[in-house]
Design an enzyme around this catalytic site. Structure first.
Site, mmCIF file in Angstrom:
data_model
loop_
_atom_site.group_PDB
_atom_site.id
_atom_site.type_symbol
_atom_site.label_atom_id
_atom_site.label_comp_id
_atom_site.label_asym_id
_atom_site.label_seq_id
_atom_site.Cartn_x
_atom_site.Cartn_y
_atom_site.Cartn_z
ATOM 1 N N PRO A 144 0.795 -1.235 0.000
ATOM 2 C CA PRO A 144 0.000 0.000 0.000
ATOM 3 C C PRO A 144 0.828 1.286 0.000
ATOM 4 C CG PRO A 144 -0.758 -1.543 1.698
ATOM 5 C CD PRO A 144 0.551 -2.051 1.205
ATOM 6 N N GLU A 145 0.098 2.387 -0.169
ATOM 7 C CA GLU A 145 0.678 3.727 -0.057
ATOM 8 C C GLU A 145 1.321 3.899 1.322
ATOM 9 O OE1 GLU A 145 -0.771 8.412 -0.406
ATOM 10 O OE2 GLU A 145 -2.270 6.805 -0.335
ATOM 11 N N SER A 146 2.549 4.394 1.323
ATOM 12 C CA SER A 146 3.282 4.671 2.560
ATOM 13 C C SER A 146 3.216 3.511 3.553
ATOM 14 C CB SER A 146 2.759 5.955 3.228
ATOM 15 O OG SER A 146 3.593 6.326 4.307
ATOM 16 N N GLN B 247 -3.981 -0.110 3.134
ATOM 17 C CA GLN B 247 -3.683 -0.661 4.447
ATOM 18 C C GLN B 247 -4.983 -0.952 5.182
ATOM 19 O OE1 GLN B 247 -1.043 1.980 6.632
ATOM 20 N NE2 GLN B 247 0.112 2.490 4.786
#
Length: 296
Positions: free
Chosen positions: A42-44, A218
């Site tokens: 996922p993102e970050s 997430q």
């Protein structure tokens, strides 16, 4: 061409880059055992998306506690290159899996942070990265705008040509078009958007770009944050990200997911010839384009 891909909906270890990479290593090994040739995170994911944090900032005021949190977040973000990147390369190599990982990237020279999607090959190591060109809303407080240079690109790999955008960048039509122009077979859309409406965005991109779309988010709750930071949150909501990860076909149909309210790996066998077949009646960069009317 058949490829097996996985989308990892997981909870990072906030805000600890070392422990998050430890968890990522376990997840990659699990995906590899299940036959995955490519895994999207996922993102970050490293060191975690800082949902609900203000970093002590309001218009005209910043607090010492907020600056201290930024320092911790910066220290646990990933520099490129770095020993952390070398370890991620080794994880890909040991498991024979391509990786695309959302990280918060730190710049050791200017002190800024960037929301970045990093690509790693099991044979060639670090391939490149995409920095988010427009952080959304208050994200702009902690993430700088990506440079764009060499950022809006795709990567030719043995498991397909891949590229994509992060979260609400996918609502920027010209940014999407720049990716489409490079004819991705796997369009990657890591995100922090857990609204019920987000899967429809993934379907639209798949139909528009005539490509497989891998969306990845997430899953985490308030209790996943370190206890010392929970008092800084803006409300008492328990589930902070419900997920919603999914894999979508070039015709806009869900192959796997959306997955809500739990961790998990969505796995799908993809026939990349479906990308070609889907262009019989629509090709946004080919026979369904009008370059005589529109200049990009």
């Amino acid at each position: 061409m058949q490829v097996k891909v996985g989308v990892v909906q997981a909870t990072p270890v906030f805000f600890d880059s070392t422990k998050t990479i430890d968890k990522l290593e376990t997840l990659v090994a699990d995906g590899a055992k299940k036959g995955c040739q490519f895994l999207l995170f996922p993102e970050s994911f490293i060191p975690g998306y800082p949902r609900k944090f203000t970093f002590g900032a309001t218009i005209g005021l910043r607090t010492d506690a907020g600056r201290e949190l930024y320092k911790t977040y910066w220290q646990n973000s990933v520099q490129v290159p770095s020993p952390e990147v070398s370890r991620l390369e080794q994880i890909a190599r040991d498991n024979g899996v391509y990786l695309a990982i959302g990280i918060t990237e730190r710049d050791s020279l200017n002190g800024s942070l960037y929301c970045t999607l990093m690509y790693i090959s099991p044979t060639d190591g670090y391939l490149g990265k995409h920095q988010k060109i427009k952080p959304t809303g208050v994200e702009r407080l902690v993430w700088a705008e990506g440079t764009g240079k060499d950022s809006l690109q795709t990567f030719d790999t043995t498991v397909g040509r891949m590229g994509g955008l992060i979260c609400w960048e996918n609502y920027m039509p010209l940014a999407r078009m720049r990716i489409y122009q490079q004819a991705p077979q796997l369009y990657l859309a890591p995100t922090a958007d857990a609204r019920q409406t987000w899967p429809a965005t993934l379907q639209h991109i798949a139909c528009e770009g005539r490509c497989f779309v891998l969306g990845c988010n997430q899953y985490f709750t308030r209790d996943d944050y370190p206890e010392e930071y929970q008092s800084m949150l803006t409300d008492d909501e328990l589930v902070l990200s419900k997920g919603g990860s999914a894999i979508v076909s070039p015709q806009g149909e869900f192959i796997a997911g959306p997955l809500w309210n739990e961790e998990g790996i969505l796995i799908a066998d993809l026939d990349l010839d479906e990308v070609l077949k889907s262009k019989l009646d629509f090709d946004v960069i080919g026979h369904y384009s009008r370059p005589d009317l529109f200049t990009f």
